[in-house]
Every structure is written in structure tokens, then in C-alpha cells.
Design a protein around this motif. Sequence first.
Motif, short mmCIF file in Angstrom:
data_model
loop_
_atom_site.label_atom_id
_atom_site.label_comp_id
_atom_site.label_asym_id
_atom_site.label_seq_id
_atom_site.Cartn_x
_atom_site.Cartn_y
_atom_site.Cartn_z
N ILE A 183 0.67 -1.28 0.23
CA ILE A 183 -0.14 -0.22 0.09
C ILE A 183 0.89 1.13 -0.01
N GLY A 184 2.10 1.19 0.85
CA GLY A 184 2.99 2.26 0.86
C GLY A 184 3.62 2.48 -0.35
N ASN A 185 3.73 1.57 -1.19
CA ASN A 185 4.45 1.61 -2.50
C ASN A 185 3.60 2.34 -3.34
N VAL A 186 2.36 1.95 -3.40
CA VAL A 186 1.35 2.48 -4.27
C VAL A 186 1.35 4.22 -3.80
N LEU A 187 1.32 4.42 -2.74
CA LEU A 187 1.10 5.79 -2.30
C LEU A 187 2.19 6.64 -2.67
N VAL A 188 3.40 5.97 -2.67
CA VAL A 188 4.47 6.55 -3.06
C VAL A 188 4.47 7.11 -4.91
N TRP A 189 3.97 6.18 -5.54
CA TRP A 189 3.82 6.62 -6.82
C TRP A 189 2.88 7.45 -7.08
N GLN A 190 1.82 7.67 -6.32
CA GLN A 190 0.97 8.66 -6.20
C GLN A 190 1.31 10.02 -5.66
N ARG A 198 2.76 6.55 6.77
CA ARG A 198 2.04 6.21 7.87
C ARG A 198 1.71 4.80 7.64
N HIS A 199 1.65 4.02 6.47
CA HIS A 199 1.48 2.61 6.14
C HIS A 199 2.99 2.14 6.44
#
Length: 445
Positions: A183-190, A198-199
Motif C-alpha cells: 500500500i505504501g509503495n502505491v502511495l509513493v507512486w501517487q 503512515r503505512h
Amino acid sequence: MPRNEATVEELLGLLPDVDELELLRLRIIAGAVPDPGKAWDSSSAYATVDKRIVSADEVDRAVRHAEESLRAYVASLYEGMRPVFHAFFEGRGDDSAQHLITLGEELESGGRLKGARQIYRTALSLTLPNLDKSTQILALRRMGRVSLSLGDFREAGQHYERSAQLARDVGDMRGEVVARTGIGNVLVWQGRWSDAERHYREALALLEAAEGAQPSLERAQLCNNLGNISARMERLDESEGYLAEALAFWRTVSSPLDLAVCYIHYAHLRERQERYDDARAFYEQSLELPVPPAVQCALATDLAELCLHDGHLSQAEDWGRASEEHAIRSGSAYTLGRMYQGRGNIARARGDEDGFNFFEKALEIARDRGYPFLEAETLRDYAMLRRHIGGLEEAQAYVERSRDLFTQLGSSQNVADAERVLEEIRAERAAEEGAPPTPLAAAGD
């Protein structure tokens, strides 16, 4: 009239848009060489792979190798289905799903991402009735990973979220840690760095609650990620601590890719600290590792940008050309597109207006292959080139399209950045036209 060579552009124009011919496209590109007849032509510095040439003999080899590879792929695909059916007829439905996941992993490692996603989707549907949720948790993570690679951030985030929740429900701590990291990796790309952090911290807290500060693969990967995020958020001392812990682990465990990622994050940190010689050293250490061509391509692009900062323009161009060779060797259309986006930025930084060729090629690849995030980033960067040379109307249109794509992808930070740039461009256009700028609509309008 007979001929013994042709450009990549001409040859690809002969290929129908059939999935089975995709490998042949990549083989033809891989077999191409720069046109020696244009070696001293100044325009060759901005030529994309389309302008390279391929001999008739090389095309024959490309066809033969692509056919052999396709036959091997089809054989492995059908062979991989045998255990799926065997497990099904023996009443082991969960094993059928597991065999499908294994088959999907093989396709994913070979760059067949869309095929892998379809296989993972089938595996996931088979796991839904099962009481044991371990295979379903894994299938969801694989769906998340391949969707992230394809730039489908919303779907990736949804799958990782479901995997994390399911893992928590059944007490699978390690499964939840890996899913929350995803989830954190997805949010980095976003571009949602605070949410990503936070994740990552939640995942680290889960590990520490179960294992304390004991070194582990998951912990070291989280330290890599937190080191990256901390640097982006200008908490440089904190980044240093996380990366030091990660590096100590990677030096005792053989994981070249993770070590390379750690070195790259260290290089980015050193650049933020304005320690450019140290940054270069970390990039060069990464290049010495046995990492995939796609990573080597990204490293070469980073080194080109560092050379630009140091004023070494010819070295920057050399690294830009090296990034192109790595991208071609990767056999990945996405890597080619990302490389041309990077080369466009290098040209823009040098003040070379002809760099638009690279941006145009990156956009062509992104649109033809369905890479929306690459398209959005390329449009944003291309707009800066157009803005620099006075094409404000075009620049505004590019940023608006980029903003719309970022909005669809849920990349809130990039949307905010685009809105800021749009406001600046509108003000510049208004100043040119002698009229007051049009304000952005207020939130309550």
C-alpha cells in the motif's frame, strides 16, 4: 528495388497490432543499430530508436528468435496448466489456485504483465470459497503488485488493502506487513508521501511488536522505503538512520536488487545534502551490481542528471545514450518510454529545444501501451519545455491533460503541483496579452 536494411520505424509499420507479435517488435528494436551514415549529423543526437537501422539478416534472426521464444512460452503456459487441472480433479481447489499463482509469477518475471494479471485474477476467484485464506491473501498481493507495475494505482491499492485486512482477520502478521508495505509503495507512486509513510510505519510497528528490532527481510525493505520517504520530506538525518540500518542488513544477505535500491536512495539523499561526489559514488556502486536492465537504465538517467548539475554536458549525453541501450536491452516497452521521458528532461535541462522528440516518443509508447502514469508525467515535463520556449498555450494544454490523468489515478500531490503550475502559466499568458490573470475557482464556488 531490393534493399538490405531498413529503419525500425519502417519495419514496425509492417507488423499488425497482434499480441503474439509483440516479442518480435522488441526483438527488432534490440537488433537495431544507429545509422552510421548519420553519425556526424547533429540531428542524430535527438534520434529515437525508430531511426535506427536493421539489416535483412538481423530481421531474419529476430523472427527466428521471437518464434522460438513464443513457442517456448506457449509450451510453458500449457505445461503450467497441467498441475492446475490435476489438483482440481483431485479435489484440491486451493492447490489449483496456488499453481496458477506460480504460473502468473513466471509470466510476470518474463515481463508479460497483463497476462500475469489475468492469471492472478483467475487464481483469486478460485480462492474465494476456501476457508483457508492464505492463498487468497497471496493472490491479492500479486494482483496488487502487477497492477502497480502497469500503473493502475487504484486497483493496486484496493488489492493490497483487501490483502492486508484479510491477513489481519486471520492473524497473518507477516502477510499484513507485506501488504501494508505494498500500500505504501502505491502511495509513493501517487505522490502521497505522508500517507505512504503512515503505512510503512504501521507495518514496522507490527514487526516490532512481534519480533522486536530483530533484522529481517521485511524490516530492511521497510527501512529502504522509510529512508526514501524521509529524504523526500526533507528529514535528512532520519533518512540517514533508516538507510544505515538497511545497508547493514543488505551487506549480510544476498539481495542485489534490494542493495541497489538502498544505494540509489542513498544517492538521492546525498544529492539533497549537496554532497554530489558521494551521490555519484553510490550510483556507481549500484551499477556494479547484477540488476535488471530496467534498473540500469534508471541509474544511467540519474547519472546523466547529476552530470548536468555538475556542468558536464558531454558526460550527461553519454549517460543518456547508455540509458537508451539499457532500455533496449530490457525488452520492456515501459522502460523505453520511461527512458525517453528522462532523455527529454536531460535535453530540457541543457536548453535543447529538439528534446521534444524524446517526449513525443515517450507519449507515443505510453498511449499505445496504456501506461497512464507515464503519460501524465511525460505531459507534465513536456509542458515545461514548451513553457521554456514560449509555447504557453501548448504548455497549459499539456498540464491540464496531465492534471486530469493524475486525478484519475488518485495522485493528489501531483494534482496540486499541476494546479500550481497552471496558475503560473495563466498568469504568464495574461501578462503577455496585457490582461489580468483569471483566478482559479474558489473551493466554495
